[in-house]
Write a protein that holds these residues in place. Structure first.
Motif, PDB file in Angstrom:
ATOM      1  N   ARG A  61      48.874  43.001  41.851  1.00  0.00           N
ATOM      2  CA  ARG A  61      48.639  41.724  42.529  1.00  0.00           C
ATOM      3  C   ARG A  61      47.156  41.564  42.861  1.00  0.00           C
ATOM      4  NH1 ARG A  61      53.619  43.177  44.775  1.00  0.00           N
ATOM      5  NH2 ARG A  61      52.668  44.045  46.636  1.00  0.00           N
ATOM      6  N   GLY A  62      46.524  42.645  43.317  1.00  0.00           N
ATOM      7  CA  GLY A  62      45.082  42.588  43.609  1.00  0.00           C
ATOM      8  C   GLY A  62      44.255  42.293  42.375  1.00  0.00           C
ATOM      9  N   VAL A  63      44.624  42.902  41.264  1.00  0.00           N
ATOM     10  CA  VAL A  63      43.908  42.665  40.001  1.00  0.00           C
ATOM     11  C   VAL A  63      44.084  41.213  39.580  1.00  0.00           C
ATOM     12  CG1 VAL A  63      43.887  43.208  37.543  1.00  0.00           C
ATOM     13  CG2 VAL A  63      43.973  45.044  39.215  1.00  0.00           C
ATOM     14  N   LEU A  64      45.305  40.707  39.696  1.00  0.00           N
ATOM     15  CA  LEU A  64      45.540  39.308  39.329  1.00  0.00           C
ATOM     16  C   LEU A  64      44.698  38.378  40.189  1.00  0.00           C
ATOM     17  CD1 LEU A  64      49.396  39.308  38.778  1.00  0.00           C
ATOM     18  CD2 LEU A  64      47.642  38.930  37.033  1.00  0.00           C
ATOM     19  N   ARG A  65      44.581  38.683  41.471  1.00  0.00           N
ATOM     20  CA  ARG A  65      43.772  37.838  42.362  1.00  0.00           C
ATOM     21  C   ARG A  65      42.302  37.866  41.961  1.00  0.00           C
ATOM     22  NH1 ARG A  65      47.366  40.257  46.551  1.00  0.00           N
ATOM     23  NH2 ARG A  65      48.925  38.663  46.953  1.00  0.00           N
ATOM     24  N   SER A  66      41.872  38.958  41.328  1.00  0.00           N
ATOM     25  CA  SER A  66      40.472  39.064  40.913  1.00  0.00           C
ATOM     26  C   SER A  66      40.179  38.225  39.668  1.00  0.00           C
ATOM     27  CB  SER A  66      40.102  40.524  40.641  1.00  0.00           C
ATOM     28  OG  SER A  66      40.547  40.934  39.361  1.00  0.00           O
ATOM     29  N   PHE A  67      41.211  37.737  38.983  1.00  0.00           N
ATOM     30  CA  PHE A  67      41.006  36.950  37.764  1.00  0.00           C
ATOM     31  C   PHE A  67      40.276  35.633  38.037  1.00  0.00           C
ATOM     32  CE2 PHE A  67      44.427  38.577  34.603  1.00  0.00           C
ATOM     33  CZ  PHE A  67      43.797  39.804  34.581  1.00  0.00           C
ATOM     34  N   ILE A  68      40.243  35.188  39.271  1.00  0.00           N
ATOM     35  CA  ILE A  68      39.562  33.940  39.591  1.00  0.00           C
ATOM     36  C   ILE A  68      38.049  34.105  39.437  1.00  0.00           C
ATOM     37  CG2 ILE A  68      40.478  34.401  41.838  1.00  0.00           C
ATOM     38  CD1 ILE A  68      39.627  31.942  42.922  1.00  0.00           C
ATOM     39  N   TYR A  69      37.578  35.360  39.426  1.00  0.00           N
ATOM     40  CA  TYR A  69      36.156  35.641  39.255  1.00  0.00           C
ATOM     41  C   TYR A  69      35.841  35.975  37.798  1.00  0.00           C
ATOM     42  CZ  TYR A  69      36.322  36.333  44.317  1.00  0.00           C
ATOM     43  OH  TYR A  69      36.511  36.182  45.654  1.00  0.00           O
ATOM     44  N   THR A  70      34.612  35.698  37.385  1.00  0.00           N
ATOM     45  CA  THR A  70      34.152  36.141  36.069  1.00  0.00           C
ATOM     46  C   THR A  70      33.825  37.628  36.152  1.00  0.00           C
ATOM     47  OG1 THR A  70      31.823  35.715  36.522  1.00  0.00           O
ATOM     48  CG2 THR A  70      33.117  33.868  35.614  1.00  0.00           C
ATOM     49  N   ASP A  71      33.659  38.260  35.012  1.00  0.00           N
ATOM     50  CA  ASP A  71      33.300  39.680  35.004  1.00  0.00           C
ATOM     51  C   ASP A  71      31.978  39.927  35.715  1.00  0.00           C
ATOM     52  OD1 ASP A  71      35.608  40.329  33.676  1.00  0.00           O
ATOM     53  OD2 ASP A  71      34.668  40.475  31.696  1.00  0.00           O
ATOM     54  N   ASN A  72      31.021  39.037  35.539  1.00  0.00           N
ATOM     55  CA  ASN A  72      29.717  39.195  36.208  1.00  0.00           C
ATOM     56  C   ASN A  72      29.857  39.101  37.720  1.00  0.00           C
ATOM     57  OD1 ASN A  72      28.341  39.554  33.820  1.00  0.00           O
ATOM     58  ND2 ASN A  72      27.861  37.373  33.596  1.00  0.00           N
ATOM     59  N   GLU A  73      30.688  38.176  38.190  1.00  0.00           N
ATOM     60  CA  GLU A  73      30.896  38.048  39.637  1.00  0.00           C
ATOM     61  C   GLU A  73      31.572  39.293  40.201  1.00  0.00           C
ATOM     62  OE1 GLU A  73      31.451  33.264  40.317  1.00  0.00           O
ATOM     63  OE2 GLU A  73      33.119  34.399  39.449  1.00  0.00           O
ATOM     64  N   VAL A  74      32.539  39.826  39.469  1.00  0.00           N
ATOM     65  CA  VAL A  74      33.229  41.035  39.934  1.00  0.00           C
ATOM     66  C   VAL A  74      32.269  42.215  39.970  1.00  0.00           C
ATOM     67  CG1 VAL A  74      35.006  42.726  39.359  1.00  0.00           C
ATOM     68  CG2 VAL A  74      35.526  40.315  39.264  1.00  0.00           C
ATOM     69  N   SER A  75      31.474  42.387  38.914  1.00  0.00           N
ATOM     70  CA  SER A  75      30.560  43.542  38.884  1.00  0.00           C
ATOM     71  C   SER A  75      29.509  43.430  39.982  1.00  0.00           C
ATOM     72  CB  SER A  75      29.910  43.685  37.510  1.00  0.00           C
ATOM     73  OG  SER A  75      29.149  42.545  37.201  1.00  0.00           O
ATOM     74  N   ALA A  76      29.152  42.220  40.395  1.00  0.00           N
ATOM     75  CA  ALA A  76      28.198  42.057  41.495  1.00  0.00           C
ATOM     76  C   ALA A  76      28.840  42.407  42.840  1.00  0.00           C
ATOM     77  CB  ALA A  76      27.670  40.631  41.524  1.00  0.00           C
ATOM     78  N   GLN A  77      30.175  42.366  42.896  1.00  0.00           N
ATOM     79  CA  GLN A  77      30.893  42.624  44.148  1.00  0.00           C
ATOM     80  C   GLN A  77      31.316  44.080  44.329  1.00  0.00           C
ATOM     81  OE1 GLN A  77      31.539  40.947  46.754  1.00  0.00           O
ATOM     82  NE2 GLN A  77      31.025  38.873  46.172  1.00  0.00           N
ATOM     83  N   ILE A  78      31.144  44.927  43.319  1.00  0.00           N
ATOM     84  CA  ILE A  78      31.635  46.308  43.397  1.00  0.00           C
ATOM     85  C   ILE A  78      31.066  47.002  44.630  1.00  0.00           C
ATOM     86  CG2 ILE A  78      31.512  48.581  42.281  1.00  0.00           C
ATOM     87  CD1 ILE A  78      31.923  47.155  39.628  1.00  0.00           C
ATOM     88  N   GLY A  79      31.956  47.596  45.401  1.00  0.00           N
ATOM     89  CA  GLY A  79      31.586  48.308  46.619  1.00  0.00           C
ATOM     90  C   GLY A  79      31.549  47.437  47.851  1.00  0.00           C
ATOM     91  N   ARG A  80      31.722  46.142  47.702  1.00  0.00           N
ATOM     92  CA  ARG A  80      31.692  45.224  48.842  1.00  0.00           C
ATOM     93  C   ARG A  80      33.097  44.736  49.170  1.00  0.00           C
ATOM     94  NH1 ARG A  80      26.902  41.549  46.577  1.00  0.00           N
ATOM     95  NH2 ARG A  80      25.253  43.094  46.682  1.00  0.00           N
ATOM     96  N   LYS A  81      33.227  44.227  50.373  1.00  0.00           N
ATOM     97  CA  LYS A  81      34.505  43.658  50.814  1.00  0.00           C
ATOM     98  C   LYS A  81      34.606  42.228  50.299  1.00  0.00           C
ATOM     99  CE  LYS A  81      37.883  44.019  54.087  1.00  0.00           C
ATOM    100  NZ  LYS A  81      38.874  45.017  54.118  1.00  0.00           N
ATOM    101  N   ASP A  82      35.739  41.907  49.682  1.00  0.00           N
ATOM    102  CA  ASP A  82      35.968  40.574  49.149  1.00  0.00           C
ATOM    103  C   ASP A  82      36.761  39.775  50.175  1.00  0.00           C
ATOM    104  OD1 ASP A  82      36.378  38.349  47.567  1.00  0.00           O
ATOM    105  OD2 ASP A  82      38.087  39.239  46.538  1.00  0.00           O
ATOM    106  N   ASP A  83      36.240  38.641  50.567  1.00  0.00           N
ATOM    107  CA  ASP A  83      36.912  37.815  51.570  1.00  0.00           C
ATOM    108  C   ASP A  83      38.200  37.196  51.059  1.00  0.00           C
ATOM    109  OD1 ASP A  83      34.878  38.326  53.332  1.00  0.00           O
ATOM    110  OD2 ASP A  83      33.740  36.529  52.802  1.00  0.00           O
ATOM    111  N   LEU A  84      38.234  36.865  49.779  1.00  0.00           N
ATOM    112  CA  LEU A  84      39.409  36.196  49.233  1.00  0.00           C
ATOM    113  C   LEU A  84      40.593  37.152  49.098  1.00  0.00           C
ATOM    114  CD1 LEU A  84      40.587  33.607  48.046  1.00  0.00           C
ATOM    115  CD2 LEU A  84      39.813  34.397  45.814  1.00  0.00           C
ATOM    116  N   THR A  85      40.370  38.298  48.487  1.00  0.00           N
ATOM    117  CA  THR A  85      41.487  39.217  48.269  1.00  0.00           C
ATOM    118  C   THR A  85      41.640  40.224  49.405  1.00  0.00           C
ATOM    119  OG1 THR A  85      40.098  40.730  47.009  1.00  0.00           O
ATOM    120  CG2 THR A  85      41.289  39.052  45.763  1.00  0.00           C
TER     121      THR A  85
END
Length: 187
Positions: free
Chosen positions: A92-116
Motif C-alpha cells: 500500500r505504501g509503494v502504491l501511494r508513492s506512485f503519485i510521485y515521479t522517480d526523480n521526486e522519490v529519489s529526492a525524498q529518500i531519507g526524509r519524512k513524506d507528509d502524504l504517505t
C-alpha cells in the motif's frame, strides 16, 4: 485445586499435530514443533487443565502454537537467507508513492513524506519496479481499483469495494513476492 494433566495423552496429540505442521511447513522438523507445542502447554497448563477433556479445543491450541513456531522459523530463515517478502502494508505504501515521479522519490529518500506519513527508504525504487511489473499480472479490475484507491486516493464507493481493494493489495503482494522468488531462482 488444579487438575493434573495427562501429559502422555497430550504428548501423543502434540506429536500428531507436529507431524501435520512439519508436513505443511518445510522449514521445521516435527520434533522441534512438538517440543514447542509442549512448552506452550506447560506454560498454559493452568488453562489447559480446565479443558483437558475437550480434545478438539486442545488440538486447536496446539495447532496455533505449532503454526506460530513454524511462522517464526520461516521468518528467521528468510532473514538469514537474505530474502525479502513484501507485506500488504508495504505494498500500500509503494502504491501511494506512485503519485510521485522517480526523480521526486529519489529526492525524498531519507526524509519524512507528509502524504504517505512514512520515511522514504532507499528500497522504495526497487519496490516500485517490482510493483509495476506485478501490476501487469493482475486483472484490469484489480489494477483500476488499486490505482483509484491507493494511488489517486479516491474513497471507495462502498464497503464491498473497500474489501475488494484490500484483496487486490493482497493479490499484488503475492505477485510481487512471486516475482522476487522467480528472479532469485533464475539467478
Amino acid at each position: 485445586m488444579t487438575q493434573e494433566l495427562d501429559w502422555e495423552r497430550l504428548g501423543e496429540l502434540a506429536g500428531r499435530v507436529a507431524r501435520e505442521i512439519a508436513g505443511k511447513w518445510a522449514v521445521v522438523e516435527a520434533d522441534d514443533v512438538k517440543q514447542e507445542i509442549l512448552v506452550h502447554a506447560l506454560e498454559e497448563r493452568h488453562i489447559l487443565a480446565r479443558y483437558q477433556h475437550d480434545e478438539d479445543l486442545i488440538r486447536k491450541v496446539f495447532w496455533t502454537a505449532g503454526r506460530r513456531y513454524a511462522a517464526k522459523e520461516r521468518a528467521y530463515r528468510d532473514l538469514m537467507d537474505d530474502q525479502y517478502y513484501y507485506t500488504p502494508e508495504e505494498v500500500r505504501g509503494v502504491l501511494r508513492s506512485f503519485i510521485y515521479t522517480d526523480n521526486e522519490v529519489s529526492a525524498q529518500i531519507g526524509r519524512k513524506d507528509d502524504l504517505t506519513r512514512c520515511t522514504i527508504a532507499d528500497n522504495i525504487m526497487s519496490a516500485r519496479m517490482d510493483a509495476s511489473k506485478a501490476l501487469n499480472r493482475l486483472s484490469p479490475d484489480y489494477r483500476e481499483l488499486l490505482m483509484r484507491q491507493f494511488v489517486y486516493g479516491l474513497p471507495p464507493a462502498d464497503d464491498a469495494e473497500e474489501r475488494r481493494a484490500y484483496r487486490a493489495v493482497d493479490a499484488l503482494a503475492l505477485a510481487m513476492n512471486r516475482t522476487i522468488r522467480t528472479a532469485k531462482g533464475a539467478a
